[in-house]
Every structure is written in C-alpha cells, then in structure tokens.
Design a protein around this motif. Structure first.
Motif, PDB file in Angstrom:
ATOM      1  N   ARG A   4      76.765  92.973 118.815  1.00  0.00           N
ATOM      2  CA  ARG A   4      78.210  92.719 118.896  1.00  0.00           C
ATOM      3  C   ARG A   4      78.653  92.684 120.351  1.00  0.00           C
ATOM      4  NH1 ARG A   4      81.400  96.859 115.606  1.00  0.00           N
ATOM      5  NH2 ARG A   4      83.130  95.735 116.515  1.00  0.00           N
ATOM      6  N   CYS A  62      75.654  85.103 116.223  1.00  0.00           N
ATOM      7  CA  CYS A  62      76.953  85.779 116.325  1.00  0.00           C
ATOM      8  C   CYS A  62      77.716  85.722 115.001  1.00  0.00           C
ATOM      9  CB  CYS A  62      77.769  85.196 117.473  1.00  0.00           C
ATOM     10  SG  CYS A  62      77.101  85.672 119.094  1.00  0.00           S
ATOM     11  N   ASN A  63      77.548  84.651 114.243  1.00  0.00           N
ATOM     12  CA  ASN A  63      78.156  84.595 112.911  1.00  0.00           C
ATOM     13  C   ASN A  63      77.500  85.601 111.979  1.00  0.00           C
ATOM     14  OD1 ASN A  63      79.939  82.620 113.692  1.00  0.00           O
ATOM     15  ND2 ASN A  63      78.743  80.937 112.842  1.00  0.00           N
ATOM     16  N   ALA A 113      78.940  88.962 112.887  1.00  0.00           N
ATOM     17  CA  ALA A 113      80.293  89.109 112.352  1.00  0.00           C
ATOM     18  C   ALA A 113      80.267  89.384 110.851  1.00  0.00           C
ATOM     19  CB  ALA A 113      81.114  87.854 112.653  1.00  0.00           C
ATOM     20  N   ARG A 171      81.498  92.759 108.897  1.00  0.00           N
ATOM     21  CA  ARG A 171      82.429  92.704 107.763  1.00  0.00           C
ATOM     22  C   ARG A 171      81.838  93.394 106.543  1.00  0.00           C
ATOM     23  NH1 ARG A 171      83.004  91.069 103.090  1.00  0.00           N
ATOM     24  NH2 ARG A 171      81.032  89.991 103.098  1.00  0.00           N
TER      25      ARG A 171
END
Length: 80
Positions: free
Chosen positions: A39, A54-55, A58, A62
């Motif tokens: 992160r 990076c997705n 993320a 979540r």
C-alpha cells in the motif's frame, strides 16, 4: 554440435531460476504486513508497481476491512 549442450544448460538454468512471487488478493488479505508494505509503495510510486498490483492491493484492503460484504449489500437486502 557443441552448441546443443550449451543451449540445454541455459534452458535448465533458466527453468531453475526463482520466479517472482505473485501477489493475489487472497494472499495479500491473509498477509497484513505485505499488504501494508505494498500500500505504501503504491501510494509512493503507482506507475512503478502498475495498475494490476495496486488494484489487487486496494481490493485486498477492502476485503480485510469489509469482509465478504456488508449487511446492506443488494444481495443480502430483504426482498419485499
């Protein structure tokens, strides 16, 4: 004829090389230290790490925060 053994040796050594670890959403969600590290790296230099990683970071963040969803998601909403 001498090139064949050299070629075979090159192929074998290449196949034995250590491959880069693949970070999936599930593996990142299970490893909070690695997730925190990535992160910070995504925040500092998103272009270097790339959109795919990076997705995944993320999505793993979540998933750790929300779990498998919330009681207010459309799938679990009561039907009239």
């Amino acid at each position: 004829m001498k090139t064949l053994p050299a070629l075979m040796l090159t192929i074998v050594l290449t196949a034995c090389g250590q491959s880069a670890p693949t970070d999936t959403v599930e593996s990142l969600a299970a490893n909070p230290e690695r997730l925190k590290e990535l992160r910070a790296q995504c925040k500092a230099d998103h272009a270097k790490l790339g959109d795919a990683l990076c997705n995944a970071v993320a999505e793993a963040t979540r998933k750790r925060f929300m779990g498998n969803g919330t009681p207010y998601t459309p799938e679990s909403a009561p039907k009239n």
